[in-house]
Structure formats: structure tokens, C-alpha cells
Design an enzyme around this catalytic site. Structure first.
Site, PDB file in Angstrom:
ATOM      1  N   TYR A   1      -2.511  16.009 -13.580  1.00 40.31           N
ATOM      2  CA  TYR A   1      -3.375  15.569 -13.536  1.00 40.31           C
ATOM      3  C   TYR A   1      -4.115  16.783 -13.941  1.00 40.31           C
ATOM      4  O   TYR A   1      -5.541  16.444 -14.917  1.00 40.31           O
ATOM      5  CB  TYR A   1      -3.287  14.816 -12.707  1.00 40.31           C
ATOM      6  CG  TYR A   1      -4.489  14.014 -12.744  1.00 40.31           C
ATOM      7  CD1 TYR A   1      -5.244  12.630 -13.243  1.00 40.31           C
ATOM      8  CD2 TYR A   1      -5.471  14.827 -11.397  1.00 40.31           C
ATOM      9  CE1 TYR A   1      -6.624  12.648 -12.980  1.00 40.31           C
ATOM     10  CE2 TYR A   1      -7.537  14.160 -11.687  1.00 40.31           C
ATOM     11  CZ  TYR A   1      -7.468  12.481 -11.999  1.00 40.31           C
ATOM     12  OH  TYR A   1      -8.689  12.263 -11.580  1.00 40.31           O
TER      13      TYR A   1
ATOM     14  N   SER B   1     -13.045  15.744 -13.416  1.00 41.39           N
ATOM     15  CA  SER B   1     -12.456  15.716 -12.046  1.00 41.39           C
ATOM     16  C   SER B   1     -12.676  16.704 -11.659  1.00 41.39           C
ATOM     17  O   SER B   1     -12.513  17.973 -12.349  1.00 41.39           O
ATOM     18  CB  SER B   1     -11.071  15.247 -12.108  1.00 41.39           C
ATOM     19  OG  SER B   1     -10.425  15.207 -10.482  1.00 41.39           O
TER      20      SER B   1
END
Ligand SMILES: NC(=O)c1ccc[n+]([C@@H]2O[C@H](COP(=O)([O-])OP(=O)(O)OC[C@H]3O[C@@H](n4cnc5c(N)ncnc54)[C@H](O)[C@@H]3O)[C@@H](O)[C@H]2O)c1
Length: 248
Positions: free
Chosen positions: A152, A139
Site C-alpha cells: 500500500y 496517503s
């Protein structure tokens, strides 16, 4: 789907293939003529997939033995594995002091522990057969210090490093490993957050040079390419698919 990609007949496993990006990928691989297996958390999500998906295995991939078993099962039932895609992930947006120890463990195990055990199991067979493709979902949060993404972001940065080591250790065996790092997409993972905070969408779009969120096919096509025999000399790379978000 262009035949020159050479994905017809390739045996592909998509972990997390019942999710938004995962299911779009499964459709892309099927359209390219690949034979597709999927492992994901629940039987009900797996049941909703295209009837051409040949193998479905429900498993909690955050648990090491289940993750290894699921990959082994799919490999056995497909008669081998040419491509493995890890497309599993959860997020929970808070400032770091608001995460409990259990929150941290949950995000680390779903995002990172699952990536380690599934990819390691996939690599074993690929190394033995002398070819293979591993693709991880990273990401933009794995590179940039976005607020409210502590665990995350840590998992995505770690996935980038895990990918590089797998790429290095297996390059001589014909196995490549790469990651794609999508920017802001309109998927289940982001939809709830954006509907709870409608003002955020405009603010996020303002940060993207392309001036819009990404579409699913703009992630699917690059993954198909990286999974194909055409990408044989690309390994150890993180491909940002973000409309320029990480260049500003
Ligand atoms: N959506 C985005 O904007 C975006 C941006 C960058 C990266 N990503 C990454 O792309 C990947 C896919 O995300 P998505 O947007 O399709 O999300 P999604 O929530 O639609 O899909 C995630 C999938 O992971 C599965 N999963 C979750 N926990 C699991 C577990 N313990 N065992 C097995 N499967 C489990 C879910 O069932 C689901 O099918 C993730 O790795 C995510 O971090 C998404």
C-alpha cells in the site's frame, strides 16, 4: 457551497466514487453544481449513489483496457471532462514477508495501475481542450514508513511521483495534477481493522497532534478547492490532511 469556487457546470469524473470518501466527494461536487460521473467496481454500489449522478460505469479499473474504456465512456457521455479524481484503493495490513506474489500484484494493480491508466486517459482530453484538474488520493503512508503497509505504501509513494510527472508534463497545457494525503479517517477501509483491533484506535489517536481522526468533509472541501478554477496555479503538490500526523 460557495459559488466563488466556480465548480458549477464543471464535468467531473470520480473513479472509486461509490466508496466512503468517493461518495462524500460526489455529494460535494453535486452540491457545488457540478455534473458528475462515477466509475467503480460494481453496479450495485453505483446504483446506491445520488440520483443526480448523470453517468455511472461499472468497471474493474485495475485492468488497463477497462480503465481506459471507462474514462473514455464517461467523458463521451458528459461531453468532456474538466476534473478527474482517482479515489480507488485497497489495503491489506501484514508484515512484508506475509504477502504472496498475488497479494502484491492485486494491491499494485488496484491502487497504482488503475491510477496510471485512468489519469492518462483523462489527461488526453484535458490537454486537447487546454484545461483540466487531476486529483489523486495518496496517503500519509506514501511518506512515512508505517509498519504493515508495504505494498500500500509503495503504491501511494508511486502515486505521488506519477502525479508530479503528470503535473510537469501538462502545466503548459493548463492541466494541474495534485494529490491529497489523508491521515487516519473513519471509513470502510479502516473500520474493519479498527473493529478487529479496538486498542489500536487509542494508540493511533495518540500519534495525531489534533487528537482525533479526520472527518469526511475535512477531505472533501480541500479536494473541491483543488478541483476548482481557483486552484489554477497549484500543481505537483501533495496536500497532507492529517491533523498534523506527518509533522511529528
Ligand atoms: N480511509 C482512510 O483512512 C484513507 C486514508 C488515506 C488515504 N485513503 C485513500 O482514499 C481512497 C478512498 O478510500 P476509502 O477510505 O473511501 O475506501 P473505500 O474502500 O470506501 O473506497 C474505495 C473504492 O475503490 C473501489 N475499488 C476497489 N477496487 C476497485 C477496482 N478494481 N476497480 C474499480 N474500483 C475499485 C471500491 O469499490 C470503493 O468504492 C483510497 O485511495 C485510499 O487509499 C483512505
Amino acid at each position: 457551497m460557495p459559488e466563488w469556487l466556480g465548480l458549477a457546470g464543471q464535468r467531473v469524473l470520480v473513479a472509486g466514487g461509490a466508496g466512503t470518501l468517493g461518495a462524500a466527494l460526489v455529494d460535494g461536487f453535486l452540491a457545488a453544481g457540478a455534473e458528475v460521473g462515477v466509475t467503480d467496481l460494481s453496479d450495485s454500489a453505483l446504483a446506491a449513489l445520488d440520483s443526480r449522478v448523470s453517468v455511472r460505469v461499472a468497471a474493474d479499473l485495475s485492468q488497463a483496457p477497462a480503465a481506459r474504456q471507462a474514462v473514455g465512456d464517461v467523458r463521451e457521455r458528459l461531453g468532456g471532462l474538466d476534473v478527474f479524481v482517482h479515489c480507488v484503493g485497497i489495503n491489506d495490513r501484514r508484515s512484508i514477508e506475509q504477502y504472496s506474489a498475488d497479494d502484491w500484484d492485486r494491491i499494485i494493480s488496484v491502487n497504482l495501475t488503475s491510477a496510471f491508466h485512468t489519469a492518462t486517459e483523462a489527461v488526453v482530453g484535458m490537454k486537447a481542450q487546454g484545461h483540466g484538474r487531476i486529483i489523486f488520493f495518496s496517503s500519509v503512508a506514501g511518506r512515512s514508513g508505517h509498519k504493515l503497509h508495504g505494498p500500500y505504501a509503495a503504491t501511494k509513494g508511486a502515486i505521488n511521483q506519477l502525479m508530479r510527472v503528470i503535473a510537469h508534463e501538462n502545466a503548459e497545457h493548463g492541466v494541474t495534477a495534485n494529490a491529497v494525503a489523508p491521515g487516519y479517517m473513519d471509513t470502510t477501509l479502516t473500520r474493519q481493522y479498527l473493529s478487529d483491533h479496538p486498542e489500536k484506535r487509542e494508540a493511533l489517536v495518540a500519534l495525531i497532534p489534533a487528537g482525533r481522526f479526520g472527518q469526511l468533509e475535512e477531505v472533501v472541501d480541500p479536494v473541491l478547492f483543488l478541483s476548482s478554477p481557483r486552484a489554477s496555479f497549484i500543481t505537483g503538490q501533495v496536500l497532507y490532511i492529517d491533523g498534523g500526523r506527518t509533522i511529528v
